[in-house]
Design an enzyme around this catalytic site. Structure first.
Site, PDB file in Angstrom:
ATOM      1  N   SER A 184      41.639 -17.294 -71.744  1.00 38.59           N
ATOM      2  CA  SER A 184      41.389 -18.673 -71.304  1.00 38.59           C
ATOM      3  C   SER A 184      39.949 -18.785 -70.823  1.00 38.59           C
ATOM      4  O   SER A 184      39.399 -17.824 -70.267  1.00 38.59           O
ATOM      5  CB  SER A 184      42.331 -19.045 -70.158  1.00 38.59           C
ATOM      6  OG  SER A 184      41.904 -20.253 -69.536  1.00 38.59           O
ATOM      7  N   TYR A 211      46.210 -16.753 -61.793  1.00 38.90           N
ATOM      8  CA  TYR A 211      46.143 -17.065 -63.234  1.00 38.90           C
ATOM      9  C   TYR A 211      44.759 -16.741 -63.796  1.00 38.90           C
ATOM     10  O   TYR A 211      44.630 -16.044 -64.817  1.00 38.90           O
ATOM     11  CB  TYR A 211      46.476 -18.536 -63.474  1.00 38.90           C
ATOM     12  CG  TYR A 211      46.326 -18.938 -64.926  1.00 38.90           C
ATOM     13  CD1 TYR A 211      47.268 -18.551 -65.876  1.00 38.90           C
ATOM     14  CD2 TYR A 211      45.231 -19.683 -65.360  1.00 38.90           C
ATOM     15  CE1 TYR A 211      47.123 -18.909 -67.217  1.00 38.90           C
ATOM     16  CE2 TYR A 211      45.081 -20.039 -66.703  1.00 38.90           C
ATOM     17  CZ  TYR A 211      46.029 -19.647 -67.620  1.00 38.90           C
ATOM     18  OH  TYR A 211      45.885 -19.980 -68.938  1.00 38.90           O
TER      19      TYR A 211
HETATM   20  N1  LIG Z   1      47.146 -25.271 -72.133  1.00 41.62           N
HETATM   21  C1  LIG Z   1      45.960 -24.868 -71.742  1.00 41.62           C
HETATM   22  O1  LIG Z   1      45.150 -25.667 -71.231  1.00 41.62           O
HETATM   23  C2  LIG Z   1      45.565 -23.463 -71.918  1.00 41.62           C
HETATM   24  C3  LIG Z   1      46.469 -22.469 -72.220  1.00 41.62           C
HETATM   25  N2  LIG Z   1      46.049 -21.181 -72.342  1.00 41.62           N
HETATM   26  C4  LIG Z   1      46.984 -20.113 -72.646  1.00 41.62           C
HETATM   27  O2  LIG Z   1      47.668 -20.406 -73.841  1.00 41.62           O
HETATM   28  C5  LIG Z   1      48.928 -19.742 -73.847  1.00 41.62           C
HETATM   29  C6  LIG Z   1      50.019 -20.727 -74.247  1.00 41.62           C
HETATM   30  O3  LIG Z   1      50.090 -21.716 -73.237  1.00 41.62           O
HETATM   31  P1  LIG Z   1      50.505 -23.224 -73.524  1.00 41.62           P
HETATM   32  O4  LIG Z   1      50.865 -23.409 -74.933  1.00 41.62           O
HETATM   33  O5  LIG Z   1      49.476 -24.076 -72.926  1.00 41.62           O
HETATM   34  O6  LIG Z   1      51.779 -23.350 -72.569  1.00 41.62           O
HETATM   35  P2  LIG Z   1      53.314 -23.692 -72.836  1.00 41.62           P
HETATM   36  O7  LIG Z   1      53.923 -23.742 -71.481  1.00 41.62           O
HETATM   37  O8  LIG Z   1      53.438 -24.875 -73.721  1.00 41.62           O
HETATM   38  O9  LIG Z   1      53.833 -22.432 -73.642  1.00 41.62           O
HETATM   39  C7  LIG Z   1      54.076 -21.196 -73.016  1.00 41.62           C
HETATM   40  C8  LIG Z   1      54.994 -20.396 -73.898  1.00 41.62           C
HETATM   41  O10 LIG Z   1      55.216 -19.122 -73.273  1.00 41.62           O
HETATM   42  C9  LIG Z   1      56.626 -18.901 -73.181  1.00 41.62           C
HETATM   43  N3  LIG Z   1      56.944 -18.129 -71.995  1.00 41.62           N
HETATM   44  C10 LIG Z   1      56.707 -18.471 -70.696  1.00 41.62           C
HETATM   45  N4  LIG Z   1      57.195 -17.529 -69.879  1.00 41.62           N
HETATM   46  C11 LIG Z   1      57.763 -16.573 -70.674  1.00 41.62           C
HETATM   47  C12 LIG Z   1      58.445 -15.371 -70.418  1.00 41.62           C
HETATM   48  N5  LIG Z   1      58.653 -14.919 -69.171  1.00 41.62           N
HETATM   49  N6  LIG Z   1      58.884 -14.638 -71.462  1.00 41.62           N
HETATM   50  C13 LIG Z   1      58.695 -15.075 -72.741  1.00 41.62           C
HETATM   51  N7  LIG Z   1      58.039 -16.208 -73.040  1.00 41.62           N
HETATM   52  C14 LIG Z   1      57.588 -16.956 -72.017  1.00 41.62           C
HETATM   53  C15 LIG Z   1      57.237 -20.290 -73.126  1.00 41.62           C
HETATM   54  O11 LIG Z   1      58.570 -20.273 -73.642  1.00 41.62           O
HETATM   55  P3  LIG Z   1      59.926 -20.199 -72.789  1.00 41.62           P
HETATM   56  O12 LIG Z   1      59.740 -21.055 -71.579  1.00 41.62           O
HETATM   57  O13 LIG Z   1      60.946 -20.710 -73.759  1.00 41.62           O
HETATM   58  O14 LIG Z   1      60.130 -18.752 -72.458  1.00 41.62           O
HETATM   59  C16 LIG Z   1      56.343 -21.041 -74.083  1.00 41.62           C
HETATM   60  O15 LIG Z   1      56.784 -20.842 -75.402  1.00 41.62           O
HETATM   61  C17 LIG Z   1      49.108 -19.143 -72.463  1.00 41.62           C
HETATM   62  O16 LIG Z   1      48.770 -17.769 -72.486  1.00 41.62           O
HETATM   63  C18 LIG Z   1      48.095 -19.914 -71.630  1.00 41.62           C
HETATM   64  O17 LIG Z   1      47.654 -19.178 -70.519  1.00 41.62           O
HETATM   65  C19 LIG Z   1      44.740 -20.842 -72.202  1.00 41.62           C
HETATM   66  C20 LIG Z   1      43.815 -21.778 -71.911  1.00 41.62           C
HETATM   67  C21 LIG Z   1      44.142 -23.157 -71.759  1.00 41.62           C
HETATM   68  C1  LIG Z   2      43.961 -24.046 -65.728  1.00 39.26           C
HETATM   69  C2  LIG Z   2      45.168 -23.674 -66.509  1.00 39.26           C
HETATM   70  O1  LIG Z   2      46.159 -23.340 -65.932  1.00 39.26           O
HETATM   71  C3  LIG Z   2      45.123 -23.712 -68.004  1.00 39.26           C
HETATM   72  N1  LIG Z   2      46.327 -23.229 -68.559  1.00 39.26           N
HETATM   73  C4  LIG Z   2      43.931 -22.945 -68.505  1.00 39.26           C
HETATM   74  O2  LIG Z   2      44.062 -21.786 -68.907  1.00 39.26           O
HETATM   75  O3  LIG Z   2      42.815 -23.507 -68.464  1.00 39.26           O
END
Ligand SMILES: NC(=O)C1=CN([C@@H]2O[C@H](COP(=O)(O)OP(=O)(O)OC[C@H]3O[C@@H](n4cnc5c(N)ncnc54)[C@H](OP(=O)(O)O)[C@@H]3O)[C@@H](O)[C@H]2O)C=CC1
Ligand SMILES: CC(=O)[C@H](N)C(=O)O
Length: 270
Positions: free
Chosen positions: A145, A158
């Protein structure tokens, strides 16, 4: 629609495929002809997504329900990586954030976040690289991220887990040098997803629209970066020279940290 590839690219395991960035990865990889293993905790969602991918792209799509903040969940995915020689791509995408100062963050949230964002990603990277290096083929994609570059208010744990992903993934790139195995680090900025609700207290709405990306644009840019052979892909970073400057500066800083003499400003021994 069925894919048009004559040779199959193999199987892609996507963690966190039940929503957000991971769900779009699953879609785009199926469109490229990959068979899929979809990993997350919400089984019904995964089943629906798998059925949709099979129907639209004619690929195989398995569901692997696993809680990756738990050792048995991570072991189940690692086992699939070691046993299934068709696996040619792992997208370590599952992760979550909590928007809270450290002292307001419950202990189980901290341990789950480190367990998922750091420990599971590390163990699955290890299992993937062990299998890929043996076959001298395969691609590992780790989702970090932009929040891992510097302390950001309200996300002490985080942001630090993502700083780990940054250093860890770049270290792995050294381990695969000279092989045909590829490791890509993807650094999204702010992306519209349920992740912001999960983070609790986080809200995309007040953010200017111009700084927030769609999941589709994020994943399409990440895959374009992969196709272009990038080691680090930052979908929203327009000035990629700043990333190279940062890498150069931190590399030089690392070298300068090793000197047997205390720095003059501490006046030790003077
Ligand atoms: N959105 C943003 O602004 C940003 C996101 N990211 C990163 O991108 C990645 C995806 O995030 P994003 O799509 O935004 O978030 P979402 O919440 O939409 O997706 C997260 C996914 O991870 C799964 N997950 C969460 N906890 C667990 C667990 N304990 N075991 C297995 N699976 C798990 C969830 O599925 P379920 O709940 O069904 O288990 C879901 O499919 C993350 O690593 C996040 O840190 C990075 C930068 C920015
Ligand atoms: C700030 C956040 O939690 C976001 N998922 C990110 O990675 O920027």
């Amino acid at each position: 629609m069925t894919h048009s590839h004559s040779t199959k690219p193999g199987t892609a395991i996507v963690t966190g495929a039940s929503s957000g960035i991971g769900k779009v990865y699953a879609d785009r990889l199926a469109a490229r002809g990959y068979d899929l293993v979809l990993v997350a905790r919400r089984e019904e969602r995964l089943k629906d997504i798998a059925a949709d991918l099979r129907q639209r792209y004619g690929v195989n799509a398995d569901v692997l329900v696993a809680d990756l903040s738990r050792p048995d969940g991570t072991a189940a995915v690692a086992d699939r990586l070691s046993r299934d020689a068709s696996v040619s791509l792992l997208v370590n995408n599952a992760g979550f954030s909590a928007l809270k100062p450290l002292t307001n963050t419950p202990d189980p949230v901290i341990t789950d976040m480190i367990g998922l964002n750091v420990t599971a990603l590390t163990l699955l990277s290890k299992a993937a690289l062990a299998a890929f290096k043996q076959r001298n083929a395969g691609t590992l994609v780790n989702i970090g991220s932009g929040a891992g570059f510097a302390p950001y208010p309200g996300i002490p744990v985080y942001g630090s887990t993502k700083a780990y992903v940054y250093l860890f993934t770049q270290s792995l790139q050294g381990e695969v040098e000279g092989t045909a195995v590829r490791v890509q680090l993807v650094l999204p900025g702010a992306v519209v997803s349920e992740g912001w609700d999960v983070a609790g207290g986080a809200d995309l709405d007040p953010l200017p629209e111009s700084i927030v990306m769609t999941t589709e644009d994020c994943v399409d840019a990440a895959l374009a970066g992969l196709d272009q052979g990038e080691r680090v892909t930052a979908p929203s970073l327009h000035d990629d020279a700043s990333l190279r400057d940062y890498e150069g500066l931190t590399g030089r800083l690392l070298q300068s940290m090793f000197d047997g003499r205390p720095a003059a400003r501490y006046r030790v021994g003077s």
